[in-house]
Design a protein around this motif. Structure first.
Motif, short mmCIF file in Angstrom:
data_model
loop_
_atom_site.label_atom_id
_atom_site.label_comp_id
_atom_site.label_asym_id
_atom_site.label_seq_id
_atom_site.Cartn_x
_atom_site.Cartn_y
_atom_site.Cartn_z
N TYR A 51 -52.84 95.74 -18.84
CA TYR A 51 -52.65 96.12 -20.14
C TYR A 51 -53.75 95.60 -20.98
CZ TYR A 51 -51.04 96.95 -24.79
OH TYR A 51 -50.92 97.24 -26.12
N ALA A 52 -54.04 94.28 -21.14
CA ALA A 52 -55.15 93.83 -22.00
C ALA A 52 -56.49 94.39 -21.62
CB ALA A 52 -55.17 91.91 -21.68
N TYR A 53 -57.06 94.39 -20.27
CA TYR A 53 -57.99 94.93 -19.87
C TYR A 53 -58.17 96.37 -20.39
CZ TYR A 53 -61.41 97.13 -16.38
OH TYR A 53 -62.35 98.02 -15.86
N GLU A 54 -57.11 97.37 -20.34
CA GLU A 54 -57.13 98.54 -20.73
C GLU A 54 -57.44 98.47 -22.20
OE1 GLU A 54 -53.54 100.52 -19.92
OE2 GLU A 54 -54.08 100.82 -17.78
N GLN A 55 -56.92 97.62 -22.91
CA GLN A 55 -57.00 97.49 -24.42
C GLN A 55 -58.42 97.40 -24.72
OE1 GLN A 55 -54.75 98.99 -26.55
NE2 GLN A 55 -53.83 99.44 -24.54
N LEU A 56 -59.10 96.36 -24.20
CA LEU A 56 -60.47 96.06 -24.59
C LEU A 56 -61.37 97.14 -24.07
CD1 LEU A 56 -60.72 92.20 -22.88
CD2 LEU A 56 -61.00 92.83 -25.42
N GLN A 57 -60.97 98.08 -23.30
CA GLN A 57 -61.83 99.06 -22.68
C GLN A 57 -61.50 100.30 -23.86
OE1 GLN A 57 -60.18 100.47 -18.88
NE2 GLN A 57 -62.21 100.19 -18.20
N ALA A 66 -65.65 93.73 -29.01
CA ALA A 66 -65.74 94.32 -27.61
C ALA A 66 -67.00 94.97 -27.32
CB ALA A 66 -64.53 95.40 -27.45
N ALA A 67 -67.74 95.39 -28.09
CA ALA A 67 -68.91 96.21 -27.89
C ALA A 67 -69.74 95.64 -26.66
CB ALA A 67 -69.71 96.38 -29.00
N PRO A 68 -70.20 94.27 -26.82
CA PRO A 68 -71.07 93.71 -25.87
C PRO A 68 -70.59 93.07 -24.55
CG PRO A 68 -70.69 91.98 -27.52
CD PRO A 68 -69.62 93.37 -28.08
N LEU A 69 -69.16 93.34 -24.76
CA LEU A 69 -68.60 92.88 -23.31
C LEU A 69 -68.80 93.68 -22.01
CD1 LEU A 69 -64.87 92.01 -24.56
CD2 LEU A 69 -66.88 90.37 -24.18
N SER A 70 -69.14 93.00 -20.94
CA SER A 70 -69.35 93.84 -19.53
C SER A 70 -67.95 94.27 -19.19
CB SER A 70 -70.06 93.09 -18.70
OG SER A 70 -69.57 91.93 -18.20
N ASP A 71 -67.89 94.96 -17.94
CA ASP A 71 -66.57 95.15 -17.37
C ASP A 71 -65.88 93.86 -16.81
OD1 ASP A 71 -64.66 97.43 -16.41
OD2 ASP A 71 -64.91 95.97 -14.44
N GLN A 72 -66.85 93.05 -16.25
CA GLN A 72 -66.53 91.68 -15.58
C GLN A 72 -66.11 90.87 -16.92
OE1 GLN A 72 -66.45 90.97 -12.25
NE2 GLN A 72 -65.00 89.65 -13.20
N GLY A 100 -49.79 109.06 -14.10
CA GLY A 100 -50.94 109.83 -13.47
C GLY A 100 -52.29 109.09 -13.40
N ALA A 101 -52.38 107.69 -13.80
CA ALA A 101 -53.41 106.80 -14.00
C ALA A 101 -53.49 105.89 -12.85
CB ALA A 101 -53.34 106.10 -15.26
N ALA A 102 -54.68 105.73 -12.43
CA ALA A 102 -55.01 104.63 -11.28
C ALA A 102 -55.12 103.52 -12.00
CB ALA A 102 -56.17 104.87 -10.47
N GLN A 103 -54.37 102.27 -11.36
CA GLN A 103 -54.10 101.08 -11.88
C GLN A 103 -55.43 100.25 -11.18
OE1 GLN A 103 -52.68 100.34 -14.74
NE2 GLN A 103 -51.30 102.22 -14.83
N PRO A 104 -56.32 99.58 -12.32
CA PRO A 104 -57.53 98.96 -11.37
C PRO A 104 -57.13 97.75 -10.81
CG PRO A 104 -57.48 98.73 -13.76
CD PRO A 104 -56.43 99.50 -13.69
N PHE A 105 -57.88 97.30 -9.87
CA PHE A 105 -57.37 95.98 -8.99
C PHE A 105 -58.25 94.98 -9.77
CE2 PHE A 105 -58.29 92.73 -5.98
CZ PHE A 105 -56.95 92.08 -5.99
N GLN A 152 -62.53 91.93 -17.60
CA GLN A 152 -61.58 91.25 -16.60
C GLN A 152 -61.24 89.86 -16.49
OE1 GLN A 152 -61.87 93.12 -12.46
NE2 GLN A 152 -63.30 94.42 -13.19
N ASP A 153 -62.36 88.98 -16.88
CA ASP A 153 -62.17 87.73 -16.91
C ASP A 153 -61.31 87.26 -18.12
OD1 ASP A 153 -63.95 87.48 -14.63
OD2 ASP A 153 -65.84 86.96 -16.04
N LEU A 154 -61.55 87.92 -19.12
CA LEU A 154 -60.72 87.50 -20.17
C LEU A 154 -59.29 88.03 -20.08
CD1 LEU A 154 -63.01 88.83 -23.17
CD2 LEU A 154 -62.40 86.37 -23.11
N ALA A 155 -59.18 89.23 -19.62
CA ALA A 155 -57.64 89.52 -19.10
C ALA A 155 -56.78 88.85 -18.51
CB ALA A 155 -57.92 91.04 -18.60
#
Length: 213
Positions: free
Chosen positions: A71-77, A93-99, A26-31, A102-105
Motif C-alpha cells: 500500500y505504501a509503495y502504491e501511494q508513493l507511485q 516523491a518526484a525524484p524517487l526511483s522505483d527502488q 484485477g490488479a497484480a500485486q508487485p513483489f 520499495q526501500d521506503l515502503a
C-alpha cells in the motif's frame, strides 16, 4: 459504478479473503524487493513530517509505521505520477526511483506502530458502520477490507487504519467524498463509499479507527 468497484464492494461486504479481493480488483500485486536498511537511510528526510520511524506526532500528517508495504509503495507511485495530488508530497516523491519507493515502503512497514485514542462519544455512531456497514446506503463494513482491529490487509494492499491520527483520517475521508482522491480501483471504491457518509459519520469513524489496536 464500474465492475471493478462493484466487485470490491461485494468482496468487502462479504468478508472475502485477500486473494479474492485482489482478484476482484484485477490488479497484480508487485513483489517488493526493498531493503529495510537502505530504507532507513532514505527515510531521514521523511521524519520532519512523519516523525521518527514513521510515528508522526502531528495530527495532520499520517503515521507510516506499520503500514502495509505494498500500500505504501502504491501511494508513493500515485504521488510521483500525479494521480494523488498533494503539494508537499509531490516534490518529495518526484525524484524517487522505483527502488527508493520499495526501500521506503518495507522500512516503514517494519516499524512498530504507535497507538491512538478514540473518543468514547464516537463509538455509538462509528462501531456499527465499521463492523457492519450501512445496508440501506450500500456502505460495506470497513472491517471487511481493513480488518476487525484496523490492521489492514497487507497482501491485498488494503491499508492499516488502527492508530491513525483522527484529523488525518477525517481529511482523507472528506477528500474521497469530494472526489479529490480516487487513484486506482481502491481509491475509486473509497470515493463511492465516502459519498454516502455524513460529516458526523466521517468524524466519528475517524476518531474510532484511531483507537483500534
Amino acid at each position: 459504478m464500474s465492475n471493478v468497484v462493484r466487485g470490491l464492494l461485494v468482496a468487502c461486504a462479504f468478508g472475502m479473503s485477500a486473494p479474492v479481493i485482489a482478484a476482484e480488483a484485477g490488479a497484480a500485486q508487485p513483489f517488493l524487493q526493498g531493503d529495510i536498511k537502505a530504507g532507513e537511510a532514505k527515510a531521514a528526510s521523511c521524519a520532519a513530517c512523519h516523525g521518527p520511524k514513521g510515528n508522526s506526532a502531528t495530527p495532520a500528517w499520517p503515521k507510516l509505521a506499520g503500514q502495509g508495504a505494498v500500500y505504501a509503495y502504491e501511494q508513493l507511485q500515485h504521488f510521483k505520477e500525479g494521480h494523488r495530488a498533494n503539494a508537499v508530497m509531490a516534490p518529495m516523491a518526484a525524484p524517487l526511483s522505483d527502488q527508493d519507493m520499495q526501500d521506503l515502503a518495507v522500512y516503514f512497514a517494519a516499524q512498530p506502530a504507535s497507538p491512538g485514542v478514540a473518543s468514547e462519544d464516537a463509538v455509538a455512531i462509528a462501531e456499527p458502520i465499521y463492523r457492519a456497514g450501512i445496508a440501506d446506503r450500500g456502505v460495506p463494513a470497513c472491517s471487511g477490507c481493513h480488518g476487525p482491529t484496523g490492521a489492514g490487509n497487507p497482501a491485498a494492499a488494503y491499508p492499516r487504519l488502527g492508530g491513525q491520527h483522527a484529523e488525518y483520517a477525517q481529511a482523507q475521508l472528506k477528500a474521497y467524498r469530494a472526489g479529490e482522491r480516487k487513484a486506482g480501483a481502491k481509491g475509486l471504491m473509497m470515493s463511492q463509499v465516502a459519498a454516502e457518509l455524513t460529516d458526523e459519520e466521517i468524524a466519528a469513524l475517524a476518531t474510532y479507527i484511531s483507537g483500534l489496536q
